[in-house]
Design an enzyme around this catalytic site. Structure first.
Site, PDB file in Angstrom:
ATOM      1  N   LYS A 113       5.409   0.568   7.890  1.00 23.25           N
ATOM      2  CA  LYS A 113       5.087   1.843   7.268  1.00 23.25           C
ATOM      3  C   LYS A 113       6.354   2.688   7.212  1.00 23.25           C
ATOM      4  O   LYS A 113       6.901   3.082   8.246  1.00 23.25           O
ATOM      5  CB  LYS A 113       3.998   2.550   8.087  1.00 23.25           C
ATOM      6  CG  LYS A 113       3.521   3.870   7.508  1.00 23.25           C
ATOM      7  CD  LYS A 113       2.388   4.407   8.391  1.00 23.25           C
ATOM      8  CE  LYS A 113       1.852   5.714   7.857  1.00 23.25           C
ATOM      9  NZ  LYS A 113       0.759   6.227   8.711  1.00 23.25           N
ATOM     10  N   VAL A 144       3.909   1.282   2.383  1.00 23.79           N
ATOM     11  CA  VAL A 144       3.712   0.274   3.420  1.00 23.79           C
ATOM     12  C   VAL A 144       4.142  -1.068   2.839  1.00 23.79           C
ATOM     13  O   VAL A 144       3.733  -1.432   1.724  1.00 23.79           O
ATOM     14  CB  VAL A 144       2.241   0.212   3.880  1.00 23.79           C
ATOM     15  CG1 VAL A 144       2.073  -0.826   4.991  1.00 23.79           C
ATOM     16  CG2 VAL A 144       1.771   1.580   4.359  1.00 23.79           C
ATOM     17  N   ASP A 189      -9.748  11.347  12.085  1.00 23.81           N
ATOM     18  CA  ASP A 189      -9.646  11.004  10.658  1.00 23.81           C
ATOM     19  C   ASP A 189     -10.293   9.638  10.404  1.00 23.81           C
ATOM     20  O   ASP A 189      -9.688   8.753   9.812  1.00 23.81           O
ATOM     21  CB  ASP A 189      -8.184  10.993  10.222  1.00 23.81           C
ATOM     22  CG  ASP A 189      -8.042  11.170   8.710  1.00 23.81           C
ATOM     23  OD1 ASP A 189      -9.019  11.596   8.068  1.00 23.81           O
ATOM     24  OD2 ASP A 189      -6.958  10.881   8.177  1.00 23.81           O
ATOM     25  N   GLY A 245       0.831  -1.186   0.000  1.00 27.07           N
ATOM     26  CA  GLY A 245       0.000   0.000   0.000  1.00 27.07           C
ATOM     27  C   GLY A 245       0.868   1.239   0.000  1.00 27.07           C
ATOM     28  O   GLY A 245       2.090   1.176   0.138  1.00 27.07           O
ATOM     29  N   SER A 246       0.221   2.374  -0.171  1.00 25.75           N
ATOM     30  CA  SER A 246       0.958   3.632  -0.157  1.00 25.75           C
ATOM     31  C   SER A 246       0.092   4.708   0.456  1.00 25.75           C
ATOM     32  O   SER A 246      -1.136   4.626   0.465  1.00 25.75           O
ATOM     33  CB  SER A 246       1.361   4.046  -1.577  1.00 25.75           C
ATOM     34  OG  SER A 246       0.220   4.261  -2.386  1.00 25.75           O
ATOM     35  N   GLY A 247       0.753   5.715   0.990  1.00 21.89           N
ATOM     36  CA  GLY A 247       0.061   6.850   1.577  1.00 21.89           C
ATOM     37  C   GLY A 247       0.883   8.094   1.393  1.00 21.89           C
ATOM     38  O   GLY A 247       1.949   8.069   0.776  1.00 21.89           O
ATOM     39  N   GLY A 248       0.408   9.197   1.912  1.00 19.18           N
ATOM     40  CA  GLY A 248       1.093  10.457   1.723  1.00 19.18           C
ATOM     41  C   GLY A 248       2.479  10.479   2.336  1.00 19.18           C
ATOM     42  O   GLY A 248       3.372  11.159   1.854  1.00 19.18           O
ATOM     43  N   PHE A 249       2.684   9.724   3.435  1.00 19.73           N
ATOM     44  CA  PHE A 249       3.983   9.729   4.091  1.00 19.73           C
ATOM     45  C   PHE A 249       4.950   8.726   3.471  1.00 19.73           C
ATOM     46  O   PHE A 249       6.127   8.728   3.808  1.00 19.73           O
ATOM     47  CB  PHE A 249       3.827   9.397   5.578  1.00 19.73           C
ATOM     48  CG  PHE A 249       3.301  10.554   6.379  1.00 19.73           C
ATOM     49  CD1 PHE A 249       3.606  11.852   6.031  1.00 19.73           C
ATOM     50  CD2 PHE A 249       2.498  10.338   7.486  1.00 19.73           C
ATOM     51  CE1 PHE A 249       3.137  12.925   6.770  1.00 19.73           C
ATOM     52  CE2 PHE A 249       2.025  11.400   8.227  1.00 19.73           C
ATOM     53  CZ  PHE A 249       2.336  12.693   7.866  1.00 19.73           C
ATOM     54  N   GLY A 250       4.472   7.857   2.614  1.00 20.34           N
ATOM     55  CA  GLY A 250       5.354   6.877   2.003  1.00 20.34           C
ATOM     56  C   GLY A 250       4.661   5.541   1.812  1.00 20.34           C
ATOM     57  O   GLY A 250       3.440   5.438   1.829  1.00 20.34           O
TER      58      GLY A 250
END
Length: 872
Positions: free
Chosen positions: A536, A522, A631, A515-520
């Site tokens: 993460k 996973v 959130d 997976g991916s998110g704004g901070f980088g």
């Protein structure tokens, strides 16, 4: 002898001839004076209510008691329900006087020991009503004073106890003086206290059912039950379930009483048996009352003993004292803080594992994230502190101040990691001996040791000091280069800190992204003990990111719940940060719910709704201090193969304390799940999470995003963002027309028409009943109320979903804002997407086409599809 006989004859003559022996009915007028002597044949009674239900008298609690009081008692049972001079009893020869200025009670010397307050009008009469209320009225029959405003330990059928009203237990059955236990009605509950320390609340009892979320105004018990009323007073906010076993038609008279053992009881009088039956008793745990076993006594299943290191105190039975004769317990003081007394050497005697002190559950710690030694230092500096409880994982520090009650065995409570310590003073002789032996040893040792030995010790000490300094310098240099900002966090009980090499090995050099998110990114990883984890990797770490990284470690690492993701550890390597979570095989809810493939079954959706609600309820009500997630969205709800639900990503969470009632402008969430208070600068609370949960619940019902925009005619090349909204690339000034769908508005409209099945994902047709759909829709709409005070708590949401609490009815007047949002979202609008600007509330909105007269920066229609908090 003759004189004594004469005195007796005179008294007998007085008893038989006085006119005051009459028992009046209904009322008495001034000037009236009476004493127990004058009504000895009627047990002190001098006034009855019109229907004889109640009697006013001068009575003693027990036949052998020498203390007498002005009382009101229930005529049939002779149970005293109110006393005027409870803390100032009189002898048998004391007097009660009714004058035009009020009631006064005098002792046998004629001195006033109790009186009604100064009144604004002249007293016309004293009346005893059929309700049991003793009142003073003026000539217009207007009440000047009433006993119902000053209850003792009891309220009777029909009597209201307002918010702030308190019942105080008696000291003993033989004396009406104030005891140590109280019951007080608050705006949200009824609380039981010992010496102002809360040990139980009415809502903890399983028989208490919440009917509304409004503030409580009063409490009342009557022939049908036990209620806490809201506003208006006809609304029942909380109902306490009472079951009557008697079939006696006359058994509708009840009283509520705080007993001198600390329990709250509702008693029902059975006239047929001339006896009282218990309809309600709380707390059922006999160890709950804080002084059940005396000072420092250990209560276990109702029986008393002493904790290890303590013995039965022969003076204060029940109660315990220190086994070590060289130690003594300090006395509390009035000064909140003082400098340590040089003549007092404090030691802290551990209570051992499995020990609990109930008042600790009802107050916030004085500090969190501190070590045990720091907590002890804080107690040592406070002369009111008599002990402490320290949380090993949370670093919470609770001080036991002013009074010491009973300790409770809590061996069944494995999740409570708090350890208790009792403050003790070490005697001067023992402390001096210890100090003398420790300070004299080096001198004695040096005298006895030969010169060669002294030289060897000196060389060894110098070598160890140099080695230690070199090691510290090396560690400092490494920390400065690898994690200088992380060392700024002082967090007790942190999770495991992994070496970077361990994570490289676990993730095969970060080769398995999940997976991916704004901070980088996973990554999936397998630790050396074969545990599967999610790692993460945080790369976009600015100043705010560092703060959130520390907050995430502090918060997630110290909470444990089946519906909250577990943080196993963290790592700092250079400027990179890593969080190691337990692995959830099915990923986040949005992947399963919104992606193509077979639809989720209704039961799965329901279990996800319940699991998520339980997790949030724990954050709001089970953590210490309370936590707002801020959130809540499908991307932060993780699933395992067996559909176990866990809430993740606490980077935006904030601690919630009673003092934090203002607006938290730095707290941000995600577009589509933001409560209206974010846009109105109103205070943020746990009800903000409730709103976001309601939005998630609607998405579970329909199986797609609540806000969907589909591009229509127009120029430009709109693209679709990850949350399903169309957008135009940043910096482009192309205009496009959009048609949109806002599901919350449709849910409101279908609710008004009772067409709940039309809201369920079409692929589930025939597999969901109307009642099942109606339940989730109603709960969701209740969570979306514009007024946060009308939204249910997450604890109540769980109860409604599980069926232990009736499903609330949405308040349409507090949902009309959805019509405005819906119209703004669905009407065709010309939107210019350009550079984003920051508005005072802290939200990011897209640039607005000035040619559109309806454009508003406060409308959801014009908010950027970017997450308001930035990428996660």
């Amino acid at each position: 002898m003759a004189a004594a006989i004469t005195t007796v004859l005179l008294l007998l003559t007085l008893f038989t001839t006085t006119y005051s022996a009459t028992i009046y009915t209904g009322s008495i007028t001034p000037n009236f004076t009476t004493s127990q002597f004058q009504h000895i044949d009627s047990s002190g009674a001098f006034l009855r209510s019109p229907n004889y239900t109640y009697t006013a008298a001068i009575r003693n609690p027990q036949p052998t008691s020498p203390s007498y009081y002005l009382v009101v008692y229930h005529s049939d049972s002779h149970t005293i329900v109110w006393a005027a001079n409870r803390n100032h009893p009189i002898s048998v020869s004391g007097q009660i006087r009714l004058s035009f200025t009020g009631i006064t009670i005098h002792d046998d010397t004629g001195q006033t020991v109790w009186s009604t307050p100064e009144l604004y009008s002249t007293v016309y009469s004293l009346q005893l009503q059929d309700s049991g209320n003793l009142i003073l009225v003026d000539r217009f029959n207007k009440t000047l004073w009433q006993s119902f405003d000053h209850p003792m330990d009891t309220i009777v059928t029909g009597q209201r106890l307002p918010v702030g009203g308190t019942l105080i237990s008696t000291n003993s059955p033989a004396a009406f003086s104030d005891g140590d236990y109280t019951f007080t009605v608050t705006s949200g509950d009824g609380i039981l206290q010992w010496k102002n320390l809360t040990y139980y609340s009415l809502l903890l009892d399983s028989k208490s059912v919440i009917n509304s979320n409004g503030p409580i105004t009063s409490l009342m018990v009557n022939g049908s039950g036990f209620y806490l009323f809201g506003s208006p007073e006809s609304d029942v906010a909380i109902k306490v379930m009472i079951t009557s076993t008697s079939t006696d038609a006359d058994s509708d008279y009840r009283i509520l009483k705080i007993q001198n053992d600390g329990s709250l009881v509702v008693l029902r009088y059975v006239k047929l048996n001339n006896d009282w039956e218990t309809d309600f008793l709380t707390p059922l745990d006999s160890c709950r009352p804080t002084f059940k076993c005396g000072k420092l006594g250990l209560c276990s299943t109702g029986s008393c003993s002493c904790p290890p290191g303590f013995r039965v105190d022969p003076v204060t039975k029940p109660g315990c004292s220190l086994s070590d004769n060289s130690l003594s317990l300090p006395e509390s003081c009035d000064k909140p803080l003082r400098q340590p007394n040089s003549s007092e050497n404090y030691v802290y005697v551990p209570l051992g594992t499995g020990m609990k002190y109930f008042p600790v559950d009802f107050v916030n710690p004085v500090r969190t994230g501190v070590s045990l030694s720091t907590c002890k230092d804080m107690c040592s500096l406070s002369c009111s502190c008599l002990g402490l409880f320290h949380g090993n994982q949370s670093g919470s520090c609770h001080l036991i101040e002013n009074h010491l009650g009973s300790i409770v065995s809590s061996l069944n409570n494995k999740s409570d990691d708090k350890l208790g310590f009792i403050k003790a003073i070490e005697s001067l002789s023992s402390s001096r001996n210890l100090n003398d032996s420790s300070s004299d040893f080096p001198v004695i040792g040096l005298i006895l040791l030969p010169a060669t030995g002294v030289l060897a010790i000196a060389i060894c000490a110098i070598w160890m000091r140099i080695k230690s300094r070199n090691k510290k310098m090396k560690d400092y240099s490494k920390k400065s280069s690898d994690s200088d900002d992380l060392d700024m966090f002082s967090i007790a009980g942190l999770p495991v800190r992994f070496d970077y090499e361990e994570l490289v090995e676990a993730t095969v050099n970060f080769s398995s992204p999940i997976g991916s998110g704004g901070f980088g990114m996973v990554y999936k990883g397998v630790l050396r003990d074969k545990t599967v984890v999610a790692v993460k990797k945080i790369t976009a770490l600015g100043a705010q990111g560092k703060k959130e990284f520390g907050a995430e470690i502090a918060i997630i690492g110290n909470i444990h719940h089946v519906n909250l993701v577990k943080l196993k550890g963290f790592c700092a390597h250079g400027r990179e940060r890593f969080l190691v979570y337990e692995y959830m095989s099915r990923g986040s809810l949005d992947r399963t719910l919104f992606c193509p493939g077979p639809p989720m079954e209704w039961q799965e959706r329901f279990e996800i709704a319940v699991g998520t609600a339980r997790g949030l309820a724990y954050l709001h009500s089970g953590c210490e201090p309370k936590i707002i997630h801020c959130d809540v969205k499908p991307e932060n709800i993780l699933l395992s193969d067996n559909m176990q639900v866990k809430i993740s990503d606490f980077g935006l969470s904030k601690f919630l304390s009673p003092e934090q009632s203002g607006l938290f402008t730095t707290m941000r969430g995600t577009r589509g799940y933001l409560a209206p208070e974010w846009l109105t600068n109103a205070a943020i609370s746990d009800k903000t999470d409730v709103y976001s949960y309601g939005m998630v619940l609607l998405e579970l019902i329909q199986g797609r995003k609540n806000c969907v925009q589909a591009p229509s005619h127009g120029s430009g090349n709109p693209s679709t963002s990850t949350d399903g909204h169309s957008s135009v690339s940043s910096g482009s000034q192309n205009r496009h027309r959009a048609r949109a769908f806002y599901f919350p508005l449709q849910a409101l409209e279908m609710h008004e028409e009772g067409r709940y099945l039309e809201l369920v994902e079409p692929r589930l047709a025939g597999r969901v009943t109307n009642n099942e759909a109606a339940k989730l829709v109603k709960v969701a709409l209740c969570c979306l109320h514009e007024d946060p005070s009308l939204r249910p708590t997450m604890v109540n949401v769980v109860a409604m979903l599980e069926g232990t609490l009736p499903v609330g009815e949405p308040r349409l007047e507090s949902l009309n804002f959805l019509r405005f949002y819906g119209r703004r979202f669905t009407e065709p609008s010309t939107v210019v997407t350009g550079a984003e600007i920051e508005v005072p509330s802290g939200f990011m909105v897209a640039a607005i086409d000035s040619s559109s007269p309806s454009a508003s920066p406060n409308s959801f229609s014009y908010m950027s599809s970017q997450q308001v908090s930035g990428p996660r």
